[in-house]
Design a protein around this motif. Structure first.
Motif, PDB file in Angstrom:
ATOM      1  N   GLN A 250      29.810   7.091 -56.002  1.00  0.00           N
ATOM      2  CA  GLN A 250      28.548   6.894 -55.289  1.00  0.00           C
ATOM      3  C   GLN A 250      28.756   5.987 -54.076  1.00  0.00           C
ATOM      4  O   GLN A 250      28.248   6.263 -52.980  1.00  0.00           O
TER       5      GLN A 250
ATOM      6  N   ARG B 104      21.628   5.223 -57.490  1.00  0.00           N
ATOM      7  CA  ARG B 104      21.667   5.969 -56.236  1.00  0.00           C
ATOM      8  C   ARG B 104      20.801   5.352 -55.137  1.00  0.00           C
ATOM      9  O   ARG B 104      20.880   5.770 -53.990  1.00  0.00           O
TER      10      ARG B 104
ATOM     11  N   LYS C 243      21.827   0.278 -51.065  1.00  0.00           N
ATOM     12  CA  LYS C 243      22.848   0.443 -50.043  1.00  0.00           C
ATOM     13  C   LYS C 243      23.968  -0.526 -50.382  1.00  0.00           C
ATOM     14  O   LYS C 243      23.754  -1.735 -50.459  1.00  0.00           O
TER      15      LYS C 243
ATOM     16  N   GLN D  16      28.539   7.148 -49.917  1.00  0.00           N
ATOM     17  CA  GLN D  16      27.730   6.504 -48.878  1.00  0.00           C
ATOM     18  C   GLN D  16      28.525   6.262 -47.601  1.00  0.00           C
ATOM     19  O   GLN D  16      27.978   6.273 -46.506  1.00  0.00           O
TER      20      GLN D  16
END
Length: 276
Positions: free
Chosen positions: A259, A205, A208, A263
């Motif tokens: 995930q 998590r 980026k 983003q």
């Protein structure tokens, strides 16, 4: 006009039944898909079977009627038969009412256009057809460009893998390559390679993820080889809070894919998740 086949000894029945074997699939360049839902998904994706078998008691179904017309219009053949013969072709105790014979896709890396999606799934030495099919379904669900199979994997055209994909076989691009072919190809353009490894120290998590993101998952038993993990731009792990030491490979792939999606598209709409 559809023809009828009622004999198990018919040469075409023997030929199509042989497609359950990997060697015959490769020789013929064909594969099997079964079930109204999967064949309808393929039709919607623009792919029709070369041969379309349907049970005599399903002939009036609107999807069956539509497929008969489209298959014959493109020069294919529609064949009415019995459920017993469909059982012989598919190998299932409770065969579906329809079965299609499709031309295998080009699975070369050259087919991949990395600019078409911000997410790509990469599976190394996956052996279970159920996992492969689930990864294709995950790719479809998150809008991935496709699935790249690395090294010696289960045949994506096997009856079991096609069945497990639930139609995503026809919506996702599939490529196959060795690691030695894949890595130079990847480095020849944009792309962040993210490896999922139990040996990694970073929580999945935290990083980026940059598009296009290539999510690399290893073999079900051995995981990702150390040298493959070392070649990744980012290495992450999914924390395990219970007694199990790892998640199923396909589930890990899905967690990672969502995930990355979260983003980039937080709190978007969509149809939601359903279990099938």
């Amino acid at each position: 006009m559809p023809r009828e086949i009622t004999a198990f000894s018919n040469p075409l029945i023997k030929r199509v039944r042989g497609l359950r074997d990997k060697r015959h699939r490769r020789e013929e360049g064909l594969f099997l898909a079964e079930g109204l839902r999967i064949l309808a998904e393929a039709e919607e994706a623009g792919t029709l079977p070369e041969l379309f078998f349907y049970a005599v008691d399903s002939a009036r179904h609107p999807i069956v009627q539509r497929l008969i017309g489209k298959v014959e219009a493109q020069g294919g053949e529609a064949i009415e038969t019995s459920r017993d013969i469909l059982h012989k072709l598919s190998g299932k105790d409770n065969p579906q009412v329809v079965l299609g014979v499709y031309r295998q896709f080009d699975t070369s890396l050259a087919r991949i256009d990395r600019t078409t999606s911000g997410i790509w799934l990469v599976a190394q030495a996956i052996r279970d057809p159920g996992n492969l099919g689930t990864m294709l379904r995950t790719g479809d669900a998150v809008g991935a460009g496709g699935l790249i199979l690395i090294d010696d994997t289960v045949d994506p055209f096997s009856v079991e893998a096609v069945r497990a994909s639930m139609g995503a076989m026809f919506t996702q691009t599939i490529a196959q390559a060795s690691w030695e072919e894949f890595l130079p190809w990847l480095r020849g353009g944009e792309g962040q390679l993210v490896g999922l490894s139990l040996e990694a120290s970073e929580d999945y998590r935290r990083p980026k993820y940059a598009p296009p993101t290539f999510l690399l998952v290893g073999n079900e038993a051995q995981g990702l080889p150390a040298d493959y993990a070392a070649a990744c731009d980012v290495r992450v792990k999914i924390p395990m809070l219970g007694k199990a030491d790892s998640l199923n490979a396909a589930i890990s792939c899905a967690v990672m894919a969502y995930q990355v999606l979260a983003q980039r598209k937080p709190l978007t709409g969509g149809q939601g998740i359903s279990a099938r």
